[in-house]
Design a protein around this motif. Structure first.
Motif, PDB file in Angstrom:
ATOM      1  N   ASP A  49       0.807  -1.219   0.000  1.00 45.85           N
ATOM      2  CA  ASP A  49       0.000   0.000   0.000  1.00 45.85           C
ATOM      3  C   ASP A  49       0.842   1.271   0.000  1.00 45.85           C
ATOM      4  O   ASP A  49       0.353   2.345   0.371  1.00 45.85           O
ATOM      5  CB  ASP A  49      -0.988   0.015   1.175  1.00 45.85           C
ATOM      6  N   ARG A  61       1.948   1.353   3.825  1.00 47.39           N
ATOM      7  CA  ARG A  61       0.893   2.352   3.966  1.00 47.39           C
ATOM      8  C   ARG A  61       1.440   3.780   4.063  1.00 47.39           C
ATOM      9  O   ARG A  61       0.816   4.658   4.656  1.00 47.39           O
ATOM     10  CB  ARG A  61      -0.013   2.070   5.172  1.00 47.39           C
ATOM     11  N   VAL A 118     -13.641   4.531  -7.175  1.00 43.89           N
ATOM     12  CA  VAL A 118     -13.012   3.765  -6.106  1.00 43.89           C
ATOM     13  C   VAL A 118     -11.782   3.098  -6.709  1.00 43.89           C
ATOM     14  O   VAL A 118     -11.895   2.275  -7.626  1.00 43.89           O
ATOM     15  CB  VAL A 118     -13.960   2.703  -5.520  1.00 43.89           C
ATOM     16  N   ALA A 153      -8.044   0.207  -3.393  1.00 37.44           N
ATOM     17  CA  ALA A 153      -8.780   0.543  -2.173  1.00 37.44           C
ATOM     18  C   ALA A 153      -9.610  -0.655  -1.722  1.00 37.44           C
ATOM     19  O   ALA A 153      -9.997  -1.506  -2.536  1.00 37.44           O
ATOM     20  CB  ALA A 153      -9.688   1.745  -2.412  1.00 37.44           C
ATOM     21  N   ARG A 154      -9.885  -0.716  -0.412  1.00 33.49           N
ATOM     22  CA  ARG A 154     -10.731  -1.781   0.139  1.00 33.49           C
ATOM     23  C   ARG A 154     -11.949  -1.135   0.787  1.00 33.49           C
ATOM     24  O   ARG A 154     -11.823  -0.284   1.676  1.00 33.49           O
ATOM     25  CB  ARG A 154      -9.952  -2.605   1.160  1.00 33.49           C
ATOM     26  N   VAL A 198     -12.633   7.526  -3.663  1.00 34.52           N
ATOM     27  CA  VAL A 198     -11.885   6.814  -2.628  1.00 34.52           C
ATOM     28  C   VAL A 198     -10.573   6.418  -3.278  1.00 34.52           C
ATOM     29  O   VAL A 198     -10.537   5.555  -4.164  1.00 34.52           O
ATOM     30  CB  VAL A 198     -12.649   5.578  -2.118  1.00 34.52           C
ATOM     31  N   SER A 209      -5.309   2.649  -1.956  1.00 34.60           N
ATOM     32  CA  SER A 209      -4.998   1.932  -0.718  1.00 34.60           C
ATOM     33  C   SER A 209      -5.783   2.425   0.497  1.00 34.60           C
ATOM     34  O   SER A 209      -5.426   2.111   1.626  1.00 34.60           O
ATOM     35  CB  SER A 209      -3.491   1.971  -0.426  1.00 34.60           C
ATOM     36  N   CYS A 210      -6.863   3.166   0.280  1.00 35.63           N
ATOM     37  CA  CYS A 210      -7.754   3.478   1.399  1.00 35.63           C
ATOM     38  C   CYS A 210      -8.412   2.196   1.892  1.00 35.63           C
ATOM     39  O   CYS A 210      -8.577   1.224   1.147  1.00 35.63           O
ATOM     40  CB  CYS A 210      -8.839   4.459   0.964  1.00 35.63           C
ATOM     41  N   ASP A 211      -8.808   2.197   3.170  1.00 39.12           N
ATOM     42  CA  ASP A 211      -9.475   1.039   3.770  1.00 39.12           C
ATOM     43  C   ASP A 211     -10.700   1.534   4.530  1.00 39.12           C
ATOM     44  O   ASP A 211     -10.583   2.123   5.600  1.00 39.12           O
ATOM     45  CB  ASP A 211      -8.508   0.313   4.714  1.00 39.12           C
ATOM     46  N   ASP A 266      -5.385   8.915  -0.359  1.00 39.71           N
ATOM     47  CA  ASP A 266      -4.580   7.708  -0.233  1.00 39.71           C
ATOM     48  C   ASP A 266      -4.318   7.287   1.219  1.00 39.71           C
ATOM     49  O   ASP A 266      -3.945   8.097   2.058  1.00 39.71           O
ATOM     50  CB  ASP A 266      -3.217   7.918  -0.907  1.00 39.71           C
ATOM     51  N   ASN A 267      -4.477   5.980   1.454  1.00 42.61           N
ATOM     52  CA  ASN A 267      -4.087   5.336   2.716  1.00 42.61           C
ATOM     53  C   ASN A 267      -4.874   5.815   3.931  1.00 42.61           C
ATOM     54  O   ASN A 267      -4.461   5.583   5.070  1.00 42.61           O
ATOM     55  CB  ASN A 267      -2.576   5.498   2.970  1.00 42.61           C
TER      56      ASN A 267
END
Length: 339
Positions: A44, A65, A185, A189-190, A203, A206-208, A226-227
């Motif tokens: 990430d 991350r 998205v 990203a998750r 989104v 690597s956003c969660d 991001d993140n």
């Protein structure tokens, strides 16, 4: 190997002087990035040059991350050789010399300059336009010199940081959310659980977003960068429209109003209520249950009122929202082109 996701920006693709030694899952490089030899990008890790260049020297190490980005209208990012960045840190629109160690949870902001042979300790914030001389250890928010440091200790701390990186715990990907055509998205990203994304929202990489208990509701034209990690373990998270959530932000069950900006690396504690038209400064934190009144710049740990929101800051917040609506359209088109 190369990053998991590589995208052009304005027709420009990242340039790799040689193939990186390692690129983890969810690693991303976008736009006018120049990455030196023997690079290591953790899971990430995001390097995004969408509007200004990012130049990273040889043996650059980016921890899990962590994010490298630019300021679209003002600053690129330049990093020297043998620089080590820990986990969950942000290197943003700044200049970093060679043989620098940036530990976990650090935020370096626009226009800052860090000299050769410096160490930025975990949790520090380097304020905009700060000039940090080489040869010192820095800590705090704002980051201030603590003591001199020699090359042997710098090398030791860099090695210790890399050894501690290890492998992060696996994260379930979840099913892609059902969204309308105006929503972006990122593929890295998750988004899991009851998540609703308003028209024109985005989104980023690597956003969660994990609605473990309550829902996550995101307003129209809001961007989550991001993140950023948003998790619900209670009533849920509601974010109003036309709001910016910066890189590497942490958000628990809370309410965030419309036309607000949550700065890079900030942490919003469970029970926080943020009114409309609030700017929360980078690296700031809120206390559980804290109320942030609208119309002000808040900052600190915990956040307190720093100043009224003037016309210049309000206009800047509008520009960011407009810019990320455009980014969302461009990234969606670029990812569709990869297929």
């Amino acid at each position: 190997m190369t990053p998991e996701l590589i995208l052009p920006y304005d027709g420009v693709l990242p340039e790799f002087i040689s193939r990186p030694v390692w690129c983890g899952r969810g690693s991303t490089a976008i736009g006018a990035v120049r990455l030196g030899s023997q690079a290591w990008i953790g899971d990430d890790g995001v390097i995004r040059a969408d509007g200004q260049p990012v130049t990273l020297g040889d043996r650059f190490w980016l921890g899990h991350r962590s994010t490298v980005h630019i300021a679209t209208f003002t600053h690129g990012t330049t990093v020297g050789d043998r620089v080590t960045v820990g986990r969950n840190s942000v290197v943003h629109a700044c200049t970093v010399g060679s043989d620098v160690v940036i530990e976990d949870d650090v935020v370096i902001l626009d226009g800052a300059s860090i000299g050769d042979g410096a160490v930025i300790e975990a949790g520090a914030t380097v304020f905009p336009r700060a000039q940090l001389a080489g040869g010192f250890v820095y800590a705090g928010s704002p980051a201030k010199p603590q003591r001199p440091i020699d090359r042997a200790e710098i090398d030791e701390r860099a090695e210790r940081l890399r050894e501690a990186a290890g492998d992060p715990a696996p994260v379930a990907a979840g099913d892609p959310p059902e969204v309308e055509d105006t929503v972006y998205v990122a593929s890295t990203a998750r988004v899991r659980g009851r998540v609703s994304l308003g028209a024109g929202s985005s989104v980023l990489f690597s956003c969660d977003l994990h609605a473990e208990v309550g829902p996550i509701l995101v307003g129209a034209d809001t961007n989550i960068q991001d993140n950023t990690v948003i998790r619900t373990r209670g009533e849920g998270v509601v974010i109003g429209r036309d709001t910016t959530i910066g890189h590497n932000v942490r958000i628990g069950d809370s309410r965030i109003g419309a036309r607000s900006l949550i700065g890079i690396g900030a942490s919003v504690a469970p029970g926080t209520v943020i009114a409309d038209d609030v700017m929360l400064a980078a690296g700031s934190t809120t206390d559980p249950g804290q109320l942030l009144e609208g119309g002000y710049l808040w900052g600190g740990r915990p956040a307190r009122i720093l100043a009224p929101l003037d016309a210049e800051k309000r206009a800047m917040m509008v520009r960011i929202v407009e810019g990320y609506c455009e980014h969302g359209r461009e990234y969606r088109k670029a990812e569709a082109g990869r297929g």
